[in-house]
Design an enzyme around this catalytic site. Sequence first.
Site, PDB file in Angstrom:
ATOM      1  N   ASP A 145       0.730  -1.174  -0.119  1.00 55.38           N
ATOM      2  CA  ASP A 145       0.129   0.117   0.006  1.00 55.38           C
ATOM      3  C   ASP A 145       0.840   1.243   0.012  1.00 55.38           C
ATOM      4  O   ASP A 145       1.940   1.250   0.613  1.00 55.38           O
ATOM      5  CB  ASP A 145      -0.944  -0.127   1.279  1.00 55.38           C
ATOM      6  CG  ASP A 145      -2.045   0.948   1.035  1.00 55.38           C
ATOM      7  OD1 ASP A 145      -2.132   1.346   0.043  1.00 55.38           O
ATOM      8  OD2 ASP A 145      -2.897   1.169   2.085  1.00 55.38           O
TER       9      ASP A 145
ATOM     10  N   GLY B 107       0.010   5.469  -4.160  1.00 59.46           N
ATOM     11  CA  GLY B 107      -0.612   6.652  -4.674  1.00 59.46           C
ATOM     12  C   GLY B 107      -0.199   7.823  -3.972  1.00 59.46           C
ATOM     13  O   GLY B 107       0.377   8.973  -4.628  1.00 59.46           O
TER      14      GLY B 107
ATOM     15  N   TRP C 246       3.065   7.907  -2.520  1.00 57.97           N
ATOM     16  CA  TRP C 246       4.451   8.048  -2.892  1.00 57.97           C
ATOM     17  C   TRP C 246       4.260   9.130  -4.460  1.00 57.97           C
ATOM     18  O   TRP C 246       5.091   9.833  -4.433  1.00 57.97           O
ATOM     19  CB  TRP C 246       4.977   6.913  -3.440  1.00 57.97           C
ATOM     20  CG  TRP C 246       6.295   6.844  -3.886  1.00 57.97           C
ATOM     21  CD1 TRP C 246       7.410   6.299  -3.104  1.00 57.97           C
ATOM     22  CD2 TRP C 246       6.841   6.767  -5.234  1.00 57.97           C
ATOM     23  NE1 TRP C 246       8.582   6.488  -3.862  1.00 57.97           N
ATOM     24  CE2 TRP C 246       8.254   6.665  -5.308  1.00 57.97           C
ATOM     25  CE3 TRP C 246       6.217   7.012  -6.370  1.00 57.97           C
ATOM     26  CZ2 TRP C 246       9.008   6.638  -6.200  1.00 57.97           C
ATOM     27  CZ3 TRP C 246       7.109   7.170  -7.683  1.00 57.97           C
ATOM     28  CH2 TRP C 246       8.479   6.965  -7.361  1.00 57.97           C
TER      29      TRP C 246
ATOM     30  N   HIS D 247       2.201   3.470  -9.256  1.00 62.79           N
ATOM     31  CA  HIS D 247       2.104   2.140  -9.430  1.00 62.79           C
ATOM     32  C   HIS D 247       3.179   1.346 -10.071  1.00 62.79           C
ATOM     33  O   HIS D 247       3.608   0.342  -9.910  1.00 62.79           O
ATOM     34  CB  HIS D 247       0.634   1.772 -10.104  1.00 62.79           C
ATOM     35  CG  HIS D 247      -0.428   1.994  -9.305  1.00 62.79           C
ATOM     36  ND1 HIS D 247      -0.682   1.880  -7.998  1.00 62.79           N
ATOM     37  CD2 HIS D 247      -1.645   2.910  -9.673  1.00 62.79           C
ATOM     38  CE1 HIS D 247      -1.623   2.513  -7.658  1.00 62.79           C
ATOM     39  NE2 HIS D 247      -2.458   3.035  -8.572  1.00 62.79           N
TER      40      HIS D 247
ATOM     41  N   ASN E  87     -10.966  -2.389  -5.280  1.00 56.13           N
ATOM     42  CA  ASN E  87     -10.176  -1.383  -6.128  1.00 56.13           C
ATOM     43  C   ASN E  87     -10.985  -1.192  -7.594  1.00 56.13           C
ATOM     44  O   ASN E  87     -10.652  -0.362  -8.225  1.00 56.13           O
ATOM     45  CB  ASN E  87      -8.859  -1.835  -6.622  1.00 56.13           C
ATOM     46  CG  ASN E  87      -8.026  -1.886  -5.333  1.00 56.13           C
ATOM     47  OD1 ASN E  87      -6.984  -2.722  -4.979  1.00 56.13           O
ATOM     48  ND2 ASN E  87      -8.281  -0.943  -4.235  1.00 56.13           N
ATOM     49  N   TRP E  88     -12.017  -1.889  -7.993  1.00 60.84           N
ATOM     50  CA  TRP E  88     -12.896  -1.373  -8.927  1.00 60.84           C
ATOM     51  C   TRP E  88     -13.344  -0.173  -8.697  1.00 60.84           C
ATOM     52  O   TRP E  88     -14.120   0.509  -9.903  1.00 60.84           O
ATOM     53  CB  TRP E  88     -14.010  -2.604  -9.353  1.00 60.84           C
ATOM     54  CG  TRP E  88     -13.215  -3.848 -10.033  1.00 60.84           C
ATOM     55  CD1 TRP E  88     -13.279  -5.175  -9.136  1.00 60.84           C
ATOM     56  CD2 TRP E  88     -12.751  -4.458 -11.268  1.00 60.84           C
ATOM     57  NE1 TRP E  88     -12.623  -6.178  -9.887  1.00 60.84           N
ATOM     58  CE2 TRP E  88     -12.509  -5.650 -11.304  1.00 60.84           C
ATOM     59  CE3 TRP E  88     -12.816  -3.261 -12.431  1.00 60.84           C
ATOM     60  CZ2 TRP E  88     -11.994  -6.022 -12.495  1.00 60.84           C
ATOM     61  CZ3 TRP E  88     -12.032  -4.109 -13.463  1.00 60.84           C
ATOM     62  CH2 TRP E  88     -11.833  -5.519 -13.409  1.00 60.84           C
TER      63      TRP E  88
HETATM   64  C1  IPE Z   1      -5.481  -2.642  -0.259  1.00 59.18           C
HETATM   65  O1  IPE Z   1      -5.266  -1.368  -0.443  1.00 59.18           O
HETATM   66  C2  IPE Z   1      -5.517  -3.519  -1.581  1.00 59.18           C
HETATM   67  C3  IPE Z   1      -4.218  -3.634  -2.035  1.00 59.18           C
HETATM   68  C4  IPE Z   1      -2.780  -3.171  -1.677  1.00 59.18           C
HETATM   69  C5  IPE Z   1      -4.114  -4.106  -3.431  1.00 59.18           C
HETATM   70  P1  IPE Z   1      -6.127  -0.202  -0.633  1.00 59.18           P
HETATM   71  O2  IPE Z   1      -5.522   1.104  -0.686  1.00 59.18           O
HETATM   72  O3  IPE Z   1      -7.166  -0.618  -1.650  1.00 59.18           O
HETATM   73  O4  IPE Z   1      -7.097  -0.241   0.677  1.00 59.18           O
HETATM   74  P2  IPE Z   1      -7.874   0.786   1.389  1.00 59.18           P
HETATM   75  O5  IPE Z   1      -9.092   1.108   0.485  1.00 59.18           O
HETATM   76  O6  IPE Z   1      -6.996   1.745   1.920  1.00 59.18           O
HETATM   77  O7  IPE Z   1      -8.510  -0.051   2.672  1.00 59.18           O
HETATM   78  C1  IPE Z   2      -1.553   0.265  -3.289  1.00 60.37           C
HETATM   79  O1  IPE Z   2      -1.368   1.706  -3.543  1.00 60.37           O
HETATM   80  C2  IPE Z   2      -1.880  -0.322  -4.785  1.00 60.37           C
HETATM   81  C3  IPE Z   2      -3.304  -0.688  -4.984  1.00 60.37           C
HETATM   82  C4  IPE Z   2      -4.359  -0.642  -4.025  1.00 60.37           C
HETATM   83  C5  IPE Z   2      -3.438  -1.061  -6.358  1.00 60.37           C
HETATM   84  P1  IPE Z   2      -2.360   2.709  -3.237  1.00 60.37           P
HETATM   85  O2  IPE Z   2      -2.816   3.191  -4.524  1.00 60.37           O
HETATM   86  O3  IPE Z   2      -3.549   2.310  -2.649  1.00 60.37           O
HETATM   87  O4  IPE Z   2      -1.885   3.960  -2.726  1.00 60.37           O
HETATM   88  P2  IPE Z   2      -2.414   5.098  -1.705  1.00 60.37           P
HETATM   89  O5  IPE Z   2      -2.882   3.959  -0.379  1.00 60.37           O
HETATM   90  O6  IPE Z   2      -3.584   5.739  -2.317  1.00 60.37           O
HETATM   91  O7  IPE Z   2      -1.231   5.707  -1.153  1.00 60.37           O
HETATM   92 MG    MG Z   3      -4.208   2.591  -0.787  1.00 58.58          MG
END
Ligand code: IPE
Ligand code: IPE
Ligand code: MG
Length: 271
Positions: free
Chosen positions: A52, A55, A57, A69, A100-101
């Site tokens: 996680d 985004g 970063w 990503h 994530n969808w």
């Molecule tokens: C969890 O991260 C899913 C993955 C790392 C693929 P999210 O960023 O989607 O989780 P929430 O929404 O903060 O709980």
């Molecule tokens: C994890 O990073 C990757 C996925 C969930 C696909 P995020 O995209 O959730 O990054 P943040 O949490 O928004 O920083």
């Molecule tokens: Mg996240």
Amino acid sequence: MPRRGARAAKWRISVVKWLLRETYPMAVDAAARRSAAAGGGHRPRHVALIMDGNGRWAARRGLPRTSGHEAGVRAVSSVLDGALEEGIEYLSLFIFSTENWNRPSAEVNALMRLAEEASESFEGHVERGVRFWWLGSEARLSPTVIRALHEAEERTRAGRAMTVAFCFNHGGRDEIVRTAAVLARRAATGGLDPEVIDEPLFARHLPLPDLPDIDMLIRTSGEQRISNFMLWRAAYAEFFFVDTLWPDFTGDQLRALITAFAARKRRFGTV
Ligand code: IPE
Ligand code: IPE
Ligand code: MG
């Protein structure tokens, strides 16, 4: 009088049978988990990563989330090195959740493209004996993505050094519901007696049944939640939360956490 005695004996036998049926598989399972935890200097067999923070970063650098990503995929390489050096048998990577969808479609599409190319980014690791498995649902995925994930499994199937599970379009509840549906269908058609459904049987019907329970679950980026990840197999995982954003996480950090894992006392409900 003798008839009453015979009835009581029959009743006692059925209680003993019931107790054996209910408690024996659980005792065998718990003993196996205890010996796995005690053996080999208390090393994790299955390490899982909730990757996680991509985004955030990117945002800190004024870049689009998709660059985060891409940096996240690059970070996986160093983590695979660390896991191979530690002799980890199973490494699970949470890449895309069933929730994530709900992200903007441009971001979802970028993540789909990265998944298609993912295994090709780790050719060097495949040469060192890494094989890829895919844990997740086909629902909503395009045929191209499904094909790419299956091809990655096929192409790397000979690898024996470490199994890496790509958790892509994975949801912990989703896999439990799908497993329940498989068993319900078999019971409805008379192929399965509902009385024999117990924890080991249920686990044998999960997707990727050979992927063991998680010993060590790491989440980066400072968030402290499970976000619907592998709920069944995380039942007795040791949790580690680190503030590092995923693209900055390294194999050396993984190795330091594995050392910290060795100091944890796992009890599995015992004293
Ligand atoms: C969890 O991260 C899913 C993955 C790392 C693929 P999210 O960023 O989607 O989780 P929430 O929404 O903060 O709980
Ligand atoms: C994890 O990073 C990757 C996925 C969930 C696909 P995020 O995209 O959730 O990054 P943040 O949490 O928004 O920083
Ligand atoms: Mg996240």
